[in-house]
Design a protein around this motif. Structure first.
Motif, mmCIF file in Angstrom:
data_model
loop_
_atom_site.group_PDB
_atom_site.id
_atom_site.type_symbol
_atom_site.label_atom_id
_atom_site.label_comp_id
_atom_site.label_asym_id
_atom_site.label_seq_id
_atom_site.Cartn_x
_atom_site.Cartn_y
_atom_site.Cartn_z
ATOM 1 N N SER A 25 -15.495 8.123 18.864
ATOM 2 C CA SER A 25 -15.827 6.736 19.147
ATOM 3 C C SER A 25 -14.960 6.181 20.272
ATOM 4 C CB SER A 25 -15.663 5.874 17.891
ATOM 5 O OG SER A 25 -14.338 5.927 17.418
ATOM 6 N N TYR A 26 -13.796 6.817 20.521
ATOM 7 C CA TYR A 26 -12.954 6.354 21.621
ATOM 8 C C TYR A 26 -11.950 7.437 21.978
ATOM 9 C CZ TYR A 26 -9.880 3.661 24.569
ATOM 10 O OH TYR A 26 -9.159 3.231 25.643
ATOM 11 N N THR A 27 -11.653 7.565 23.261
ATOM 12 C CA THR A 27 -10.558 8.410 23.718
ATOM 13 C C THR A 27 -10.025 7.802 25.003
ATOM 14 O OG1 THR A 27 -9.843 10.667 24.185
ATOM 15 C CG2 THR A 27 -12.011 10.033 25.008
ATOM 16 N N THR A 28 -8.711 7.888 25.184
ATOM 17 C CA THR A 28 -8.123 7.355 26.400
ATOM 18 C C THR A 28 -8.811 8.017 27.589
ATOM 19 O OG1 THR A 28 -6.010 7.083 25.271
ATOM 20 C CG2 THR A 28 -5.967 7.038 27.669
ATOM 21 N N PRO A 29 -9.320 7.244 28.528
ATOM 22 C CA PRO A 29 -10.042 7.833 29.663
ATOM 23 C C PRO A 29 -9.222 8.905 30.384
ATOM 24 C CG PRO A 29 -10.281 5.456 29.676
ATOM 25 C CD PRO A 29 -9.269 5.787 28.608
ATOM 26 N N GLY A 34 -6.553 15.589 21.703
ATOM 27 C CA GLY A 34 -7.367 15.761 20.518
ATOM 28 C C GLY A 34 -8.580 16.634 20.739
ATOM 29 N N LEU A 35 -8.433 17.714 21.509
ATOM 30 C CA LEU A 35 -9.557 18.606 21.751
ATOM 31 C C LEU A 35 -10.050 19.203 20.441
ATOM 32 C CD1 LEU A 35 -8.284 20.698 24.812
ATOM 33 C CD2 LEU A 35 -9.699 18.648 24.841
ATOM 34 N N LEU A 36 -11.344 19.208 20.228
ATOM 35 C CA LEU A 36 -11.935 19.865 19.075
ATOM 36 C C LEU A 36 -12.023 21.352 19.384
ATOM 37 C CD1 LEU A 36 -13.367 19.754 16.297
ATOM 38 C CD2 LEU A 36 -15.516 19.466 17.565
ATOM 39 N N GLU A 37 -11.442 22.176 18.510
ATOM 40 C CA GLU A 37 -11.472 23.620 18.680
ATOM 41 C C GLU A 37 -12.359 24.222 17.599
ATOM 42 O OE1 GLU A 37 -7.225 24.489 20.744
ATOM 43 O OE2 GLU A 37 -7.226 24.426 18.562
ATOM 44 N N ALA A 159 -3.036 18.453 19.555
ATOM 45 C CA ALA A 159 -2.189 17.278 19.347
ATOM 46 C C ALA A 159 -2.645 16.106 20.212
ATOM 47 C CB ALA A 159 -0.742 17.616 19.663
ATOM 48 N N VAL A 160 -2.407 14.925 19.706
ATOM 49 C CA VAL A 160 -2.629 13.702 20.463
ATOM 50 C C VAL A 160 -1.249 13.137 20.770
ATOM 51 C CG1 VAL A 160 -3.632 11.389 20.455
ATOM 52 C CG2 VAL A 160 -4.833 13.270 19.311
ATOM 53 N N PRO A 161 -0.826 13.161 22.040
ATOM 54 C CA PRO A 161 0.529 12.719 22.366
ATOM 55 C C PRO A 161 0.717 11.222 22.177
ATOM 56 C CG PRO A 161 -0.667 13.319 24.364
ATOM 57 C CD PRO A 161 -1.555 13.627 23.209
ATOM 58 N N ALA A 162 1.970 10.819 21.988
ATOM 59 C CA ALA A 162 2.302 9.403 21.837
ATOM 60 C C ALA A 162 1.769 8.636 23.037
ATOM 61 C CB ALA A 162 3.811 9.233 21.727
ATOM 62 N N GLY A 163 1.171 7.489 22.773
ATOM 63 C CA GLY A 163 0.640 6.641 23.831
ATOM 64 C C GLY A 163 -0.824 6.885 24.148
ATOM 65 N N ALA A 164 -1.341 8.033 23.785
ATOM 66 C CA ALA A 164 -2.760 8.313 24.016
ATOM 67 C C ALA A 164 -3.563 7.799 22.827
ATOM 68 C CB ALA A 164 -2.984 9.804 24.189
ATOM 69 N N LEU A 165 -4.759 7.378 23.084
ATOM 70 C CA LEU A 165 -5.629 6.901 22.014
ATOM 71 C C LEU A 165 -6.811 7.847 21.868
ATOM 72 C CD1 LEU A 165 -5.669 3.079 22.791
ATOM 73 C CD2 LEU A 165 -4.360 4.274 21.030
ATOM 74 N N HIS A 166 -7.082 8.211 20.628
ATOM 75 C CA HIS A 166 -8.172 9.143 20.360
ATOM 76 C C HIS A 166 -8.682 8.836 18.958
ATOM 77 C CE1 HIS A 166 -10.418 12.900 20.497
ATOM 78 N NE2 HIS A 166 -10.000 13.127 19.257
ATOM 79 N N ARG A 167 -9.950 8.461 18.863
ATOM 80 C CA ARG A 167 -10.521 8.162 17.553
ATOM 81 C C ARG A 167 -11.757 9.027 17.361
ATOM 82 N NH1 ARG A 167 -11.479 2.689 17.768
ATOM 83 N NH2 ARG A 167 -9.278 2.428 17.380
ATOM 84 N N THR A 168 -11.679 9.903 16.353
ATOM 85 C CA THR A 168 -12.808 10.749 16.003
ATOM 86 C C THR A 168 -13.081 10.548 14.520
ATOM 87 O OG1 THR A 168 -12.140 12.380 17.629
ATOM 88 C CG2 THR A 168 -13.654 13.122 15.924
#
Length: 173
Positions: A25-29, A34-37, A159-168
């Motif tokens: 629904s959202y990911t930092t441009p 948060g890559l799906l493997e 991993a989703v690093p600090a400061g990045a936004l990722h909503r799945t």
């Protein structure tokens, strides 16, 4: 968020769901977080070295879940689950690989091997699965949807690093 390695929930859950749906629904441009493997183990199992498959057959996996609140039905100590499972499409891997962080949500080892050898074998399994022709690492864009056959596909997330936004959102059917 720490990474979740390639895994199949069924290694912990007795009656796994058949289909898992993922939707971004959202990911930092332009941030590859948060890559799906995914890896189709029914097909990938044919690409894994026979010696490694023999080792997994001879030394089954054991798991321990230190914080059982999400899984209160699991044993309090180490327990075994089959490494392989038969699906309608053929034999598949039914594993959860170790999480390499300070306080992992689960621990994994191979029965009869010391910790160093167990880690070595599991790293090799991870390497061979990621080298499989069926391995995919998907960069999310908002609106992307994946439906996964949970009886044959291992899934994970980087991993989703600090400061990045990722909503799945993940849903089980």
């Amino acid at each position: 968020m720490f990474p979740l390695p390639l895994h199949r929930d069924a290694a912990l859950i007795g009656r796994p769901t058949r289909i898992i749906g993922f939707q971004s629904s959202y990911t930092t441009p332009e941030t590859p977080t948060g890559l799906l493997e995914l890896v189709d183990t029914v097909r990938a199992i044919n690409e894994i070295d026979q010696d490694l498959l023999d080792t997994l057959t001879e030394h089954p996996l054991e798991y321990c879940v230190p914080d059982r609140r999400p899984f209160p039905f699991l044993p309090e100590s180490w327990f075994r689950r089959p490494v392989f499972t038969q699906t309608s499409a053929g034999q598949a891997l039914r594993v959860i690989l170790p999480v390499d962080i300070a306080s992992p949500p689960w621990l994994v080892r191979l029965v009869g091997l010391d910790d160093a050898e167990s880690r070595k074998v599991l790293r090799e399994l991870d390497t061979q699965l990621r080298g499989s022709t069926t391995f995919v690492a998907h960069h999310w864009t908002p609106g992307d949807v994946f439906l996964v056959d949970n009886s044959r596909v291992l899934h994970g997330i980087t991993a989703v690093p600090a400061g990045a936004l990722h909503r799945t959102v993940r849903q089980s059917v």
